[in-house]
Design an enzyme around this catalytic site. Structure first.
Site, PDB file in Angstrom:
ATOM      1  N   GLU A   1       0.992  -1.035  -0.101  1.00 16.20           N
ATOM      2  CA  GLU A   1       0.096  -0.090  -0.056  1.00 16.20           C
ATOM      3  C   GLU A   1       0.926   1.002  -0.047  1.00 16.20           C
ATOM      4  O   GLU A   1       0.511   2.322  -0.723  1.00 16.20           O
ATOM      5  CB  GLU A   1      -1.038   0.153   1.330  1.00 16.20           C
ATOM      6  CG  GLU A   1      -2.013   1.069   1.031  1.00 16.20           C
ATOM      7  CD  GLU A   1      -3.259   0.956   2.238  1.00 16.20           C
ATOM      8  OE1 GLU A   1      -4.036   0.424   1.901  1.00 16.20           O
ATOM      9  OE2 GLU A   1      -2.693   1.031   3.546  1.00 16.20           O
TER      10      GLU A   1
ATOM     11  N   GLU B   1       2.071   2.070  -3.594  1.00 19.48           N
ATOM     12  CA  GLU B   1       0.969   2.383  -4.174  1.00 19.48           C
ATOM     13  C   GLU B   1       0.708   3.679  -4.167  1.00 19.48           C
ATOM     14  O   GLU B   1       0.436   4.365  -4.748  1.00 19.48           O
ATOM     15  CB  GLU B   1      -0.279   1.427  -3.901  1.00 19.48           C
ATOM     16  CG  GLU B   1      -1.378   1.760  -4.853  1.00 19.48           C
ATOM     17  CD  GLU B   1      -2.779   0.978  -4.505  1.00 19.48           C
ATOM     18  OE1 GLU B   1      -3.824   1.179  -5.215  1.00 19.48           O
ATOM     19  OE2 GLU B   1      -2.703   0.229  -3.692  1.00 19.48           O
TER      20      GLU B   1
ATOM     21  N   CYS C   1      -8.311  -1.964   3.927  1.00 17.03           N
ATOM     22  CA  CYS C   1      -8.164  -2.803   4.919  1.00 17.03           C
ATOM     23  C   CYS C   1      -9.584  -3.273   5.580  1.00 17.03           C
ATOM     24  O   CYS C   1      -9.583  -4.451   5.976  1.00 17.03           O
ATOM     25  CB  CYS C   1      -7.079  -2.437   5.917  1.00 17.03           C
ATOM     26  SG  CYS C   1      -5.711  -2.242   5.375  1.00 17.03           S
TER      27      CYS C   1
ATOM     28  N   SER D   1      -7.646   1.628  -2.531  1.00 13.22           N
ATOM     29  CA  SER D   1      -6.436   0.841  -2.750  1.00 13.22           C
ATOM     30  C   SER D   1      -6.501  -0.556  -3.480  1.00 13.22           C
ATOM     31  O   SER D   1      -7.736  -1.161  -2.963  1.00 13.22           O
ATOM     32  CB  SER D   1      -5.503   0.915  -1.633  1.00 13.22           C
ATOM     33  OG  SER D   1      -4.586  -0.185  -1.787  1.00 13.22           O
TER      34      SER D   1
ATOM     35  N   LYS E   1     -15.682  -9.177   8.020  1.00 19.61           N
ATOM     36  CA  LYS E   1     -14.728  -9.987   7.518  1.00 19.61           C
ATOM     37  C   LYS E   1     -15.434 -11.402   7.048  1.00 19.61           C
ATOM     38  O   LYS E   1     -14.883 -12.134   6.002  1.00 19.61           O
ATOM     39  CB  LYS E   1     -13.527 -10.508   8.589  1.00 19.61           C
ATOM     40  CG  LYS E   1     -12.667  -9.408   8.948  1.00 19.61           C
ATOM     41  CD  LYS E   1     -11.694  -9.159   7.669  1.00 19.61           C
ATOM     42  CE  LYS E   1     -10.908  -7.760   8.274  1.00 19.61           C
ATOM     43  NZ  LYS E   1     -10.106  -7.440   7.197  1.00 19.61           N
TER      44      LYS E   1
ATOM     45  N   GLU F   1     -16.512 -10.285   3.389  1.00 20.45           N
ATOM     46  CA  GLU F   1     -15.169 -10.198   2.662  1.00 20.45           C
ATOM     47  C   GLU F   1     -14.617 -11.465   2.128  1.00 20.45           C
ATOM     48  O   GLU F   1     -14.436 -11.657   1.132  1.00 20.45           O
ATOM     49  CB  GLU F   1     -14.064  -9.522   3.507  1.00 20.45           C
ATOM     50  CG  GLU F   1     -12.714  -9.503   2.546  1.00 20.45           C
ATOM     51  CD  GLU F   1     -11.560  -9.070   3.567  1.00 20.45           C
ATOM     52  OE1 GLU F   1     -11.114  -7.926   3.360  1.00 20.45           O
ATOM     53  OE2 GLU F   1     -11.078  -9.590   4.277  1.00 20.45           O
TER      54      GLU F   1
ATOM     55  N   GLU G   1     -14.076 -12.489  -5.724  1.00 17.36           N
ATOM     56  CA  GLU G   1     -12.828 -11.999  -6.291  1.00 17.36           C
ATOM     57  C   GLU G   1     -11.487 -12.503  -5.377  1.00 17.36           C
ATOM     58  O   GLU G   1     -10.477 -12.337  -5.651  1.00 17.36           O
ATOM     59  CB  GLU G   1     -12.610 -10.513  -6.536  1.00 17.36           C
ATOM     60  CG  GLU G   1     -12.980  -9.785  -5.365  1.00 17.36           C
ATOM     61  CD  GLU G   1     -14.510  -9.270  -5.434  1.00 17.36           C
ATOM     62  OE1 GLU G   1     -14.639  -8.247  -4.631  1.00 17.36           O
ATOM     63  OE2 GLU G   1     -15.329  -9.982  -5.676  1.00 17.36           O
TER      64      GLU G   1
ATOM     65  N   CYS H   1     -10.625  -1.485  14.766  1.00 14.04           N
ATOM     66  CA  CYS H   1     -11.040  -2.974  14.977  1.00 14.04           C
ATOM     67  C   CYS H   1     -11.051  -3.116  16.385  1.00 14.04           C
ATOM     68  O   CYS H   1     -11.872  -4.281  16.957  1.00 14.04           O
ATOM     69  CB  CYS H   1     -10.223  -3.817  14.313  1.00 14.04           C
ATOM     70  SG  CYS H   1      -9.820  -3.464  12.502  1.00 14.04           S
TER      71      CYS H   1
END
Length: 606
Positions: free
Chosen positions: A308, A311, A328, A348, A387, A390, A395, A530
């Protein structure tokens, strides 16, 4: 944006200015309290914990549950303390016979429409309604009613809703709309068919819900819970053809001990109750349950920073697609896809640490360990319900199989360990397995708001200047305001960075257009990051959440290395497998793509 921050600071200062103090009497005792303060909060702070199932600290009381009833001298009515303001000379009785009987009656009425399955409920033992029924001696039902014929909604990969267990307290609705500004759910229908649901008759999966799970933290019953995957893990562990490995997220190591009644259990709690690092005991417990290996998600946090930060520097050099939004937090990614689809190109392309480590475990670890990749099942233990969502994204699959096969929240981990009869407090700590168990201090702070930004800025500074920055250099991004900003000089590069804590702040940032003032923006969907994720232990006051964050910062302070490229394991994985940050191999294994959601098409499919 600076004006917005200054305005917020001004409002906070005004709010914190001392109010006129008045004297009230509670159960005959004089109490000093601010004029106009919320009576329920004053009573709880004074040692009179009046019960409530609908009140949320910091929000106006709505008196929906009627459990916080108190008696005021000179008034024949009972008053809901949550919607009553303190005034001079009040005389309050919190447990008169009339008040106690009224609370028992309210509990009986709530239980009359509640399923009689407490023994089988996921929330049993952690249910506020159940706890109050025991506290007030409600041992049988004095009222009976026909249960509402409302089917549960289990369409979401992250959350489950059972309307028959819902007491219509509206906590979840208020959290979703007033704290997170997502407004995915509300009260629909009327009378006996009233329930919490997304609008327009859609299910949770096709609604604007982003799976942050803050609603499940607020729900006082078993109506809204995380999707329970404990049985799937047991099934995997009992399959002799599977090699089941686990990864543990940073925020779990400073919160899991709370499930057994303490902020720290490794024998070395920090000052002021700061949690110690509980990960060693969790590794031992998971090994005792049958996991083949246990790895540290912090390793992948360092990996995320390597990708990251490069990037960010590339986008700065090219001057395109700025600002760079962190990716994230999966709830934030969903929020952007569903509510601000035109802003998705700013995300990102990096996977989250969970996604990166699962990819490494499925594609690189088998080569190192001499395993068949098809045998490896990855279980991740996260502080977050999103999560789970996710992990279900196509993908993030390979050959049609999710790379993160199962996600357990901190709460689910606690239930699983109790089922196994394992108390991790009694176990000697074990280290994470190599070669994916090493991490720097930069990775530990991922679990607290501002941590991703701080870690990325440390790494970017090192790349640009060739120097390791001093530890305190970027700590200005830490804090508890929902919007914070810093400006960092890196040689001849100036980086303007914003940190957003909670989706309400993210919405404000995007709707005002203030995001254009920055190069780099970290967003965590859950307020505080978190450490207060939707899968964490419930009933955590702000002070405890702040101590969790302090525990992660203490881990950072204790690490010999605090910039991600200093991690020897990171250096090895690039040398042996990935080449360099941003390489073609790194992009294939560690990056992904996001797409705006066509809500009209989604609704049509629903």
């Amino acid at each position: 944006m600076q004006n917005e921050l200054k305005r917020n600071a001004t409002l906070q200062t005004q709010a914190e200015s001392p109010a006129e103090m008045v004297t009230i009497r509670v159960n005959g005792l004089p109490i000093q309290a601010p004029q106009g303060a919320n009576l329920l909060e004053v009573l709880q702070a004074s040692g009179f914990p009046v019960p409530s199932l609908c009140y949320l600290k910091g929000m106006p009381g709505i008196g929906a549950c009627r459990l916080c009833l108190v008696e005021l001298a000179g008034d024949h009515r009972l008053h809901a303390a949550c919607s009553t303001q303190v005034r001079e000379g009040m005389e309050v009785s919190t447990h008169s016979p009339r008040v106690m009987e009224a609370r028992r009656t309210v509990l009986q009425l709530l239980l009359a429409g509640h399923p009689n399955d407490c023994l089988f409920c996921q929330r049993s033992g952690d249910c506020d309604l159940q706890t109050l029924a025991v506290q007030y001696g409600v041992r049988h039902r004095d009222y009976e009613t026909v249960l509402r014929p409302l089917p549960p909604d289990r369409s979401s990969p992250a959350l489950a809703y059972d309307p028959q267990k819902c007491i219509l307290c509206q906590r979840c609705v208020r959290v979703c709309s007033e704290v997170q500004a997502v407004e995915a759910i509300g009260l629909v229908r009327r009378g006996m068919r009233m329930q919490v649901a997304p609008p327009l008759g859609v299910d949770w999966a096709t609604s604007g819900c982003v799976s942050c799970g803050q609603c499940s933290l607020a729900c006082p019953t078993g109506a809204l819970t995380e999707k329970d995957d404990v049985s799937r893990v047991w099934e995997a562990l009992q399959d002799p053809d599977r090699v089941v490995v686990a990864q543990i997220a940073p925020a779990v190591r400073v919160s899991a001990a709370e499930l057994w009644g303490g902020p720290a259990t490794n024998g070395t709690p920090g000052p002021n109750g700061v949690p110690g690092d509980f990960s060693g005991q969790l590794v031992s417990a998971l090994k005792a349950m049958g996991f083949h290996a246990v790895f540290d998600t912090q390793f992948a946090a360092d990996l995320t920073i390597m990708e990251e930060s490069r990037e960010l520097l590339q986008r700065l050099q090219r001057g395109e697609r700025l600002p760079l939004f962190t990716s994230c937090c999966p709830a934030w990614v969903r929020f952007l896809e569903r509510h601000f689809p035109d802003q998705v190109p700013h995300l990102s392309s990096c996977r989250s640490p969970q996604g990166m480590l699962s990819s490494v475990l499925r594609h690189i670890y088998p080569q190192v360990a001499g395993l068949d990749p098809e045998q490896v099942t990855v279980v991740s233990i996260m502080p977050c319900t999103a999560k789970k969502d996710e992990a279900s994204r196509p993908e993030l699959s390979s050959d049609g199989r999710p790379e993160t096969e199962i996600v357990l929240t901190t709460r689910e981990l606690g239930r699983m360990l109790r089922q196994a009869g394992i108390d991790p407090r009694a176990l000697p700590p074990q280290p994470f397995d190599d070669p994916l168990g090493e991490s720097t201090g930069a990775a530990a702070i991922f679990g607290a708001s501002g941590g991703v930004a701080e870690a990325a800025l440390r790494e970017a500074y090192s790349v640009v200047t060739g120097q390791i920055p001093p530890r305190p250099a970027f700590q200005a991004v830490r804090g508890w305001d929902d919007l914070r900003s810093v400006e960092i000089e890196m040689g001849n590069v100036t980086v303007r960075c914003a940190v957003v804590s909670g989706l309400k702040g993210a919405r404000r940032l995007l709707e005002t257009g203030a995001y254009r003032n920055y190069h780099f923006i970290e967003v965590m969907a859950c307020p505080g990051g978190c450490v207060d994720g939707g899968g964490q232990p419930r009933h955590a006051p702000l002070a405890r959440i702040q101590r969790r964050a302090a525990g992660l910062h203490a881990i950072d302070d204790e690490k010999p290395h605090y910039v991600s490229h200093q991690n020897p394991a990171i250096q090895r994985i690039y040398q042996e497998f990935l080449g360099e940050p941003g390489s073609a191999v790194a992009h294939r294994l560690l990056h992904t793509t996001y797409a705006p959601v066509d809500l009209d098409q989604l609704l049509a499919q629903g």
